[in-house]
Write a protein that holds these residues in place. Structure first.
Motif, PDB file in Angstrom:
ATOM      1  N   ASN A  56       0.843  -1.193   0.000  1.00 37.02           N
ATOM      2  CA  ASN A  56       0.000   0.000   0.000  1.00 37.02           C
ATOM      3  C   ASN A  56       0.881   1.246   0.000  1.00 37.02           C
ATOM      4  O   ASN A  56       1.901   1.305   0.684  1.00 37.02           O
ATOM      5  N   ARG A  57       0.502   2.267  -0.748  1.00 34.85           N
ATOM      6  CA  ARG A  57       1.359   3.452  -0.922  1.00 34.85           C
ATOM      7  C   ARG A  57       1.683   4.133   0.394  1.00 34.85           C
ATOM      8  O   ARG A  57       2.817   4.571   0.624  1.00 34.85           O
ATOM      9  N   ALA A  58       0.690   4.230   1.292  1.00 38.96           N
ATOM     10  CA  ALA A  58       0.941   4.884   2.580  1.00 38.96           C
ATOM     11  C   ALA A  58       1.923   4.073   3.421  1.00 38.96           C
ATOM     12  O   ALA A  58       2.807   4.628   4.091  1.00 38.96           O
ATOM     13  N   VAL A  59       1.775   2.752   3.372  1.00 35.08           N
ATOM     14  CA  VAL A  59       2.677   1.886   4.136  1.00 35.08           C
ATOM     15  C   VAL A  59       4.083   1.948   3.549  1.00 35.08           C
ATOM     16  O   VAL A  59       5.084   2.044   4.280  1.00 35.08           O
ATOM     17  N   VAL A  60       4.171   1.917   2.233  1.00 33.59           N
ATOM     18  CA  VAL A  60       5.475   1.988   1.574  1.00 33.59           C
ATOM     19  C   VAL A  60       6.169   3.313   1.888  1.00 33.59           C
ATOM     20  O   VAL A  60       7.393   3.361   2.080  1.00 33.59           O
ATOM     21  N   PHE A  61       5.393   4.400   1.962  1.00 31.11           N
ATOM     22  CA  PHE A  61       5.980   5.697   2.293  1.00 31.11           C
ATOM     23  C   PHE A  61       6.701   5.635   3.634  1.00 31.11           C
ATOM     24  O   PHE A  61       7.837   6.116   3.773  1.00 31.11           O
ATOM     25  N   ILE A  62       6.053   5.036   4.639  1.00 30.56           N
ATOM     26  CA  ILE A  62       6.700   4.905   5.946  1.00 30.56           C
ATOM     27  C   ILE A  62       7.945   4.038   5.833  1.00 30.56           C
ATOM     28  O   ILE A  62       8.980   4.322   6.463  1.00 30.56           O
ATOM     29  N   GLY A  63       7.869   2.998   5.018  1.00 30.47           N
ATOM     30  CA  GLY A  63       9.040   2.155   4.829  1.00 30.47           C
ATOM     31  C   GLY A  63      10.198   2.897   4.195  1.00 30.47           C
ATOM     32  O   GLY A  63      11.359   2.686   4.560  1.00 30.47           O
ATOM     33  N   LEU A  64       9.893   3.773   3.241  1.00 32.37           N
ATOM     34  CA  LEU A  64      10.956   4.533   2.573  1.00 32.37           C
ATOM     35  C   LEU A  64      11.679   5.476   3.523  1.00 32.37           C
ATOM     36  O   LEU A  64      12.874   5.730   3.370  1.00 32.37           O
ATOM     37  N   ILE A  65      10.961   6.012   4.511  1.00 33.86           N
ATOM     38  CA  ILE A  65      11.595   6.934   5.462  1.00 33.86           C
ATOM     39  C   ILE A  65      11.920   6.224   6.770  1.00 33.86           C
ATOM     40  O   ILE A  65      12.214   6.874   7.780  1.00 33.86           O
ATOM     41  N   SER A  66      11.885   4.895   6.779  1.00 32.05           N
ATOM     42  CA  SER A  66      12.047   4.147   8.033  1.00 32.05           C
ATOM     43  C   SER A  66      13.409   4.374   8.679  1.00 32.05           C
ATOM     44  O   SER A  66      13.510   4.452   9.911  1.00 32.05           O
ATOM     45  N   TYR A  67      14.465   4.479   7.862  1.00 32.24           N
ATOM     46  CA  TYR A  67      15.795   4.665   8.445  1.00 32.24           C
ATOM     47  C   TYR A  67      15.922   6.012   9.161  1.00 32.24           C
ATOM     48  O   TYR A  67      16.250   6.047  10.353  1.00 32.24           O
ATOM     49  N   PRO A  68      15.650   7.148   8.514  1.00 32.09           N
ATOM     50  CA  PRO A  68      15.716   8.405   9.275  1.00 32.09           C
ATOM     51  C   PRO A  68      14.660   8.484  10.372  1.00 32.09           C
ATOM     52  O   PRO A  68      14.896   9.121  11.403  1.00 32.09           O
ATOM     53  N   LEU A  69      13.520   7.825  10.191  1.00 34.87           N
ATOM     54  CA  LEU A  69      12.508   7.828  11.246  1.00 34.87           C
ATOM     55  C   LEU A  69      13.027   7.102  12.482  1.00 34.87           C
ATOM     56  O   LEU A  69      12.833   7.557  13.616  1.00 34.87           O
ATOM     57  N   TYR A  70      13.693   5.988  12.260  1.00 34.93           N
ATOM     58  CA  TYR A  70      14.300   5.256  13.381  1.00 34.93           C
ATOM     59  C   TYR A  70      15.357   6.116  14.078  1.00 34.93           C
ATOM     60  O   TYR A  70      15.434   6.143  15.314  1.00 34.93           O
ATOM     61  N   LEU A  71      16.143   6.829  13.286  1.00 34.60           N
ATOM     62  CA  LEU A  71      17.200   7.654  13.874  1.00 34.60           C
ATOM     63  C   LEU A  71      16.646   8.834  14.669  1.00 34.60           C
ATOM     64  O   LEU A  71      17.164   9.164  15.740  1.00 34.60           O
ATOM     65  N   TRP A  72      15.598   9.465  14.183  1.00 36.83           N
ATOM     66  CA  TRP A  72      15.111  10.700  14.808  1.00 36.83           C
ATOM     67  C   TRP A  72      14.221  10.461  16.022  1.00 36.83           C
ATOM     68  O   TRP A  72      14.253  11.250  16.971  1.00 36.83           O
TER      69      TRP A  72
END
Length: 650
Positions: A276-292
Motif C-alpha cells: 500500500n502506498r501509505a505503508v510503503v511511504f513509511i518504509g521509505l523513510i524508516s531509516y531516518p525515522l528510526y534515527l530521529w
C-alpha cells in the motif's frame, strides 16, 4: 534480486512503527522492540541479494559496496548525531554530556552496541535517558556489513559450500544467542555474534531465492504470508521486557519476517497491505525515522524530568515523521538516487566520511571534558555531576586489604555495602593500630539472603559463597548490609526452592538462621540497617530545566519521620533478629542525619548522595566512622553517631 519490492518497504514500515509504538507507548505495544529483529532479517535479505547478484555477474566490488553503504547510512546519521550534540550542549549536565560524547564517538565508529554493553550494569544510566541508545542496532548491522561481503566473496563460485557456510554461521550464532541469553542477557542482546543469526536468516533466504529460484504455489504463498503476519503480530503482543530476550523468543519476529518475504510480492497480504502506498511511504523513510524518534523522546524525558504526557509523545512521534521525511527528501534522495550518484563529485563519499570522523572527534572531546556543555558554567551543576559519578568500589567482586593480624572482618552485601568501602580503605591506609584483614564480598543488586535468586543475576551463588567464606575459622566478624527496603519490593527476586515470588517474612527467616549459626560459632555479627533513601536525596532531583536552561535548586530536606515511614517496617524486623541472635546494629541515619532532618546536601550545596540511596564516596570517607571499630582488633569504643552540626561541618 535487483527488482524493487514495495512489500519489503512495507515490512520495514511495520518494523519501524512497532519500535516507535514501543518507545512512545510501551504498554500499548509491549513487544514492539522486536521490530529491530525484523529490520535485521530485511537487511540480511537485501544486502545478500545485491551481493549475490553482483557476484553472479562478476561485477561485485568491495570498494563500491562500502561506498554505497556510506551514501546510504552516513547522511542521516550525521544529521542526527550533530543535532544530539547541539541539544546536549544546551540541556545536559557535565557528566551527562560526557556520556553523550562517548555515545557519539561510538555511533560514529559503529560500535554503539559494544559501548552500551560495556557500560551496562547496576549503576548504568536509565536507558530512557540515553539519546543515542537506539544506535546499538546500527552497530550490529555495520559489523555484519564488514564481515559478510568478504565471506560471500571468498565463497564465490562455490554455491554448495556457500549454502553450508550460511547455515553453519547462522546455527552457531543462534546457539550462542540461546546460551548467552540464559547466562549473560546483556551480552546476548548487544553482541554481534549472538545477533548475526537474524541477519543470516535473511541472507539464507536471499541465497535460496537466487540459487534455488523459489516459486511456491499460490496457496503456499498465501499460507506463508498469513503465518508470517501472525508470528509478527504474536511477537508484538506476547513479548515484553520481562521475557528472556533474544533467546528462543526472537524466533517469533525473525521467522515471521522470513515467511513474509519468502511469500513474494504476489501474495495477497504483500501486494495489498504491505505494498500500500501509505505503508510503503513509511518504509521509505524508516531509516531516518528510526534515527530521529528516539533522541526526541529521550531529550523530552530529560527536559521534563519525567515521562512526557501522552499528547507530547504523540507530537514528538509526528515531529519525528516530519524530520524523517525532510531528511529523506532533502538529503537522502540527493545523495543516494541514481541521478545523484551520476552528478555527485568523486569527493562526496570522502567528504561524508570526513564529516563522520569530525563528529566522532567532537564526541571524544566531550567524553574527555575538553568540550563542555553550557551547564558547566554553573559550579553547582558541576558538583551534581561529580556526585553522580562519586563511586569508589568499581566492579562487583571480592576486595581484600591485609591487616597485621590473622583475624578477618568479612563484609557481605550488595551495593549498599559497597558504598562503605571508601571509609574502610581510608582507615586501613592510615594504619594507626593493628587491624584485622578486611574482606568485602559484594555484588550490586544481590541482597545477602540465602535461598533466594534474582532473575538475570547469579545472586544465589554469590550469597552461598559469601556465607561459606564466613564459616572460616579466621573470620571473627561478619557485617551484613543491603538495600533492605529495595529488595523487599522487587518482583524479580524469587525463592530458589520453587521459583515463587519472594515472601519477605520467609526471606528474613533464612537470613536469621544463617546469621544465628555464625553467632553460635562465636563470630561477632553486625547488621547495618537501611541507609537514608528517597527521591529528594538524589542529586539529580535538584536539577531543573527551564526550557533549554539548566538550574540547580534543592527542595525541602527529608525529615527523619518521613524516612522512618519507609525504612521502619524492615529495619524493625532486622532489629528483632539482632536482639534474638545477639548481633550489633548500626543505623546509618544516625551518622547522616540530624535528630529531625536528613539533608540532601551540605550547606555549600554539595550533594551527600550519589543517587536516591547510595552515599557519596567522599561523604563516607570523611564522616561515616560507624564501621571503624570492627576493623580494629582492640575494639576501641564505638564513635558517637553524627549530628546536624557534624554533617554541616564537612
Amino acid at each position: 534480486m535487483h527488482a524493487y519490492r514495495p512489500d519489503v518497504d512495507g515490512l520495514r514500515a511495520i518494523a519501524v512503527l512497532s519500535v516507535l509504538a514501543f518507545h512512545a507507548f510501551p504498554a500499548a505495544a509491549p513487544g514492539g522492540f522486536a521490530g529491530v529483529d525484523i529490520f535485521f532479517v530485511i537487511s540480511g535479505f537485501l544486502i545478500s541479494g545485491i551481493i549475490l547478484a553482483e557476484l553472479g555477474k562478476g561485477t561485485f566490488s568491495i570498494a563500491e559496496f562500502y561506498r554505497r553503504r556510506v551514501r546510504r547510512i552516513f547522511p542521516a546519521l550525521i544529521l542526527v548525531l550533530a543535532a544530539c550534540l547541539a541539544i546536549g550542549w544546551r540541556v545536559l549536565l557535565p557528566d551527562e554530556f560526557r556520556q553523550l560524547g562517548k555515545h557519539i564517538a561510538a555511533g560514529a565508529g559503529f560500535v554503539s552496541n559494544l559501548a552500551l554493553w560495556r557500560e551496562s550494569g547496576y549503576f548504568d544510566t536509565s536507558a530512557a535517558l540515553k539519546p543515542l541508545l537506539h544506535l546499538w542496532s546500527l552497530g550490529v548491522e555495520e559489523q555484519y556489513y564488514l564481515a559478510w561481503p568478504l565471506l560471500l566473496f571468498l565463497f564465490r563460485g562455490r554455491t554448495r559450500q556457500m549454502g553450508w557456510m550460511i547455515g553453519v554461521v547462522a546455527a552457531a550464532s543462534f546457539a550462542l544467542n540461546v546460551f548467552l541469553t540464559a547466562r549473560r542477557p546483556d551480552a546476548a542482546f548487544y553482541l554481534p555474534v549472538s545477533r548475526f543469526w537474524e541477519l543470516m536468516a535473511g541472507s539464507g533466504l536471499a541465497y535460496l531465492s537466487f540459487y534455488k529460484k523459489l516459486s511456491p504455489e499460490s496457496w503456499a504463498r498465501e499460507a506463508q504470508a498469513i503465518a508470517g503476519l501472525v508470528l509478527i503480530a504474536a511477537s508484538l503482543a506476547i513479548l515484553d521486557e520481562a521475557k528472556a530476550f533474544p533467546g528462543w523468543w526472537a524466533l517469533l519476529p525473525a521467522l515471521g519476517a522470513v515467511l513474509l518475504i519468502a511469500a513474494g510480492p504476489q501474495a495477497w497480504i504483500n501486494r495489498t497491505i504491505l505494498a500500500n502506498r501509505a505503508v510503503v511511504f513509511i518504509g521509505l523513510i524508516s531509516y531516518p525515522l528510526y534515527l530521529w524518534h528516539w533522541p526526541l523522546l529521550a531529550y523530552a524525558r530529560i527536559v521534563v524530568g519525567a515521562e512526557p504526557a501522552p499528547g507530547v509523545r504523540v507530537a514528538l512521534c509526528a515531529a519525528s515523521v516530519l524530520l524523517a521525511w525532510l531528511t529523506y527528501e532533502l538529503v537522502e534522495k540527493r545523495i543516494r538516487g541514481r541521478a545523484a550518484r551520476a552528478s555527485l563529485p568523486a569527493r562526496a563519499v570522502p567528504a561524508l566520511a570526513a564529516s563522520m570522523v569530525m563528529l566522532g572527534g567532537c564526541g571524544v572531546l566531550a567524553f574527555k571534558s575538553d568540550l563542555q556543555p553550557q551547564s558547566a558554567l554553573n559550579p553547582l551543576a558541576e558538583e551534581v555531576s561529580r556526585a553522580s559519578l562519586d563511586w569508589a568500589y568499581g566492579a562487583d567482586g571480592v576486595r581484600t586489604i591485609r591487616g597485621d593480624t590473622e583475624h578477618v572482618a568479612l563484609f557481605i552485601g550488595d551495593s549498599h555495602m559497597q558504598h562503605y568501602w571508601p571509609r574502610i580503605q581510608k582507615i586501613m591506609s592510615e594504619h594507626r593500630k593493628p587491624e584485622r584483614t578486611v574482606v568485602f564480598d559484594t555484588v550490586g543488586g544481590c541482597a545477602p539472603i540465602p535461598g533466594i535468586e534474582r532473575v538475570g543475576q547469579a545472586c544465589s551463588a554469590f550469597v552461598e559463597e559469601a556465607f561459606s567464606r564466613a564459616e572460616a575459622a579466621d573470620v571473627d566478624t561478619v557485617v551484613v548490609a543491603a538495600s533492605w527496603v529495595g529488595f523487599l519490593h522487587r518482583p524479580d527476586y524469587v525463592r530458589i526452592s520453587d521459583g515463587a515470588r519472594l515472601d519477605p517474612a520467609w526471606a528474613l527467616r533464612q537470613l536469621e538462621a544463617r546469621l544465628a549459626r555464625l553467632s553460635a560459632r562465636g563470630k561477632r555479627i553486625v547488621i547495618v540497617l537501611s541507609s537514608p533513601r528517597g527521591t529528594v536525596l538524589d542529586p539529580k532531583s535538584s536539577v531543573h530545566r527551564d526550557g533549554m536552561t539548566v538550574r540547580i535548586s534543592y527542595g525541602a530536606p527529608m525529615t527523619r519521620a518521613a524516612l522512618a515511614a519507609v525504612t521502619a517496617p524492615i529495619d524493625g524486623r532486622l532489629r528483632q533478629i539482632a536482639a534474638r541472635i545477639g548481633a550489633a546494629v548500626i543505623d546509618p541515619a544516625d551518622w547522616l542525619c540530624s535528630p529531625t532532618l536528613c539533608p540532601a546536601a551540605d550547606p555549600q550545596g554539595r550533594p551527600m548522595y550519589k543517587d536516591e540511596s547510595h552515599i557519596r564516596a567522599i561523604v563516607v570517607r570523611e564522616i561515616f566512622d560507624a564501621l571503624d571499630r570492627y576493623v580494629y582488633v582492640d575494639n576501641e569504643p564505638l564513635a558517637e553517631p553524627g549530628s546536624a552540626s557534624r554533617v554541616a561541618a564537612r
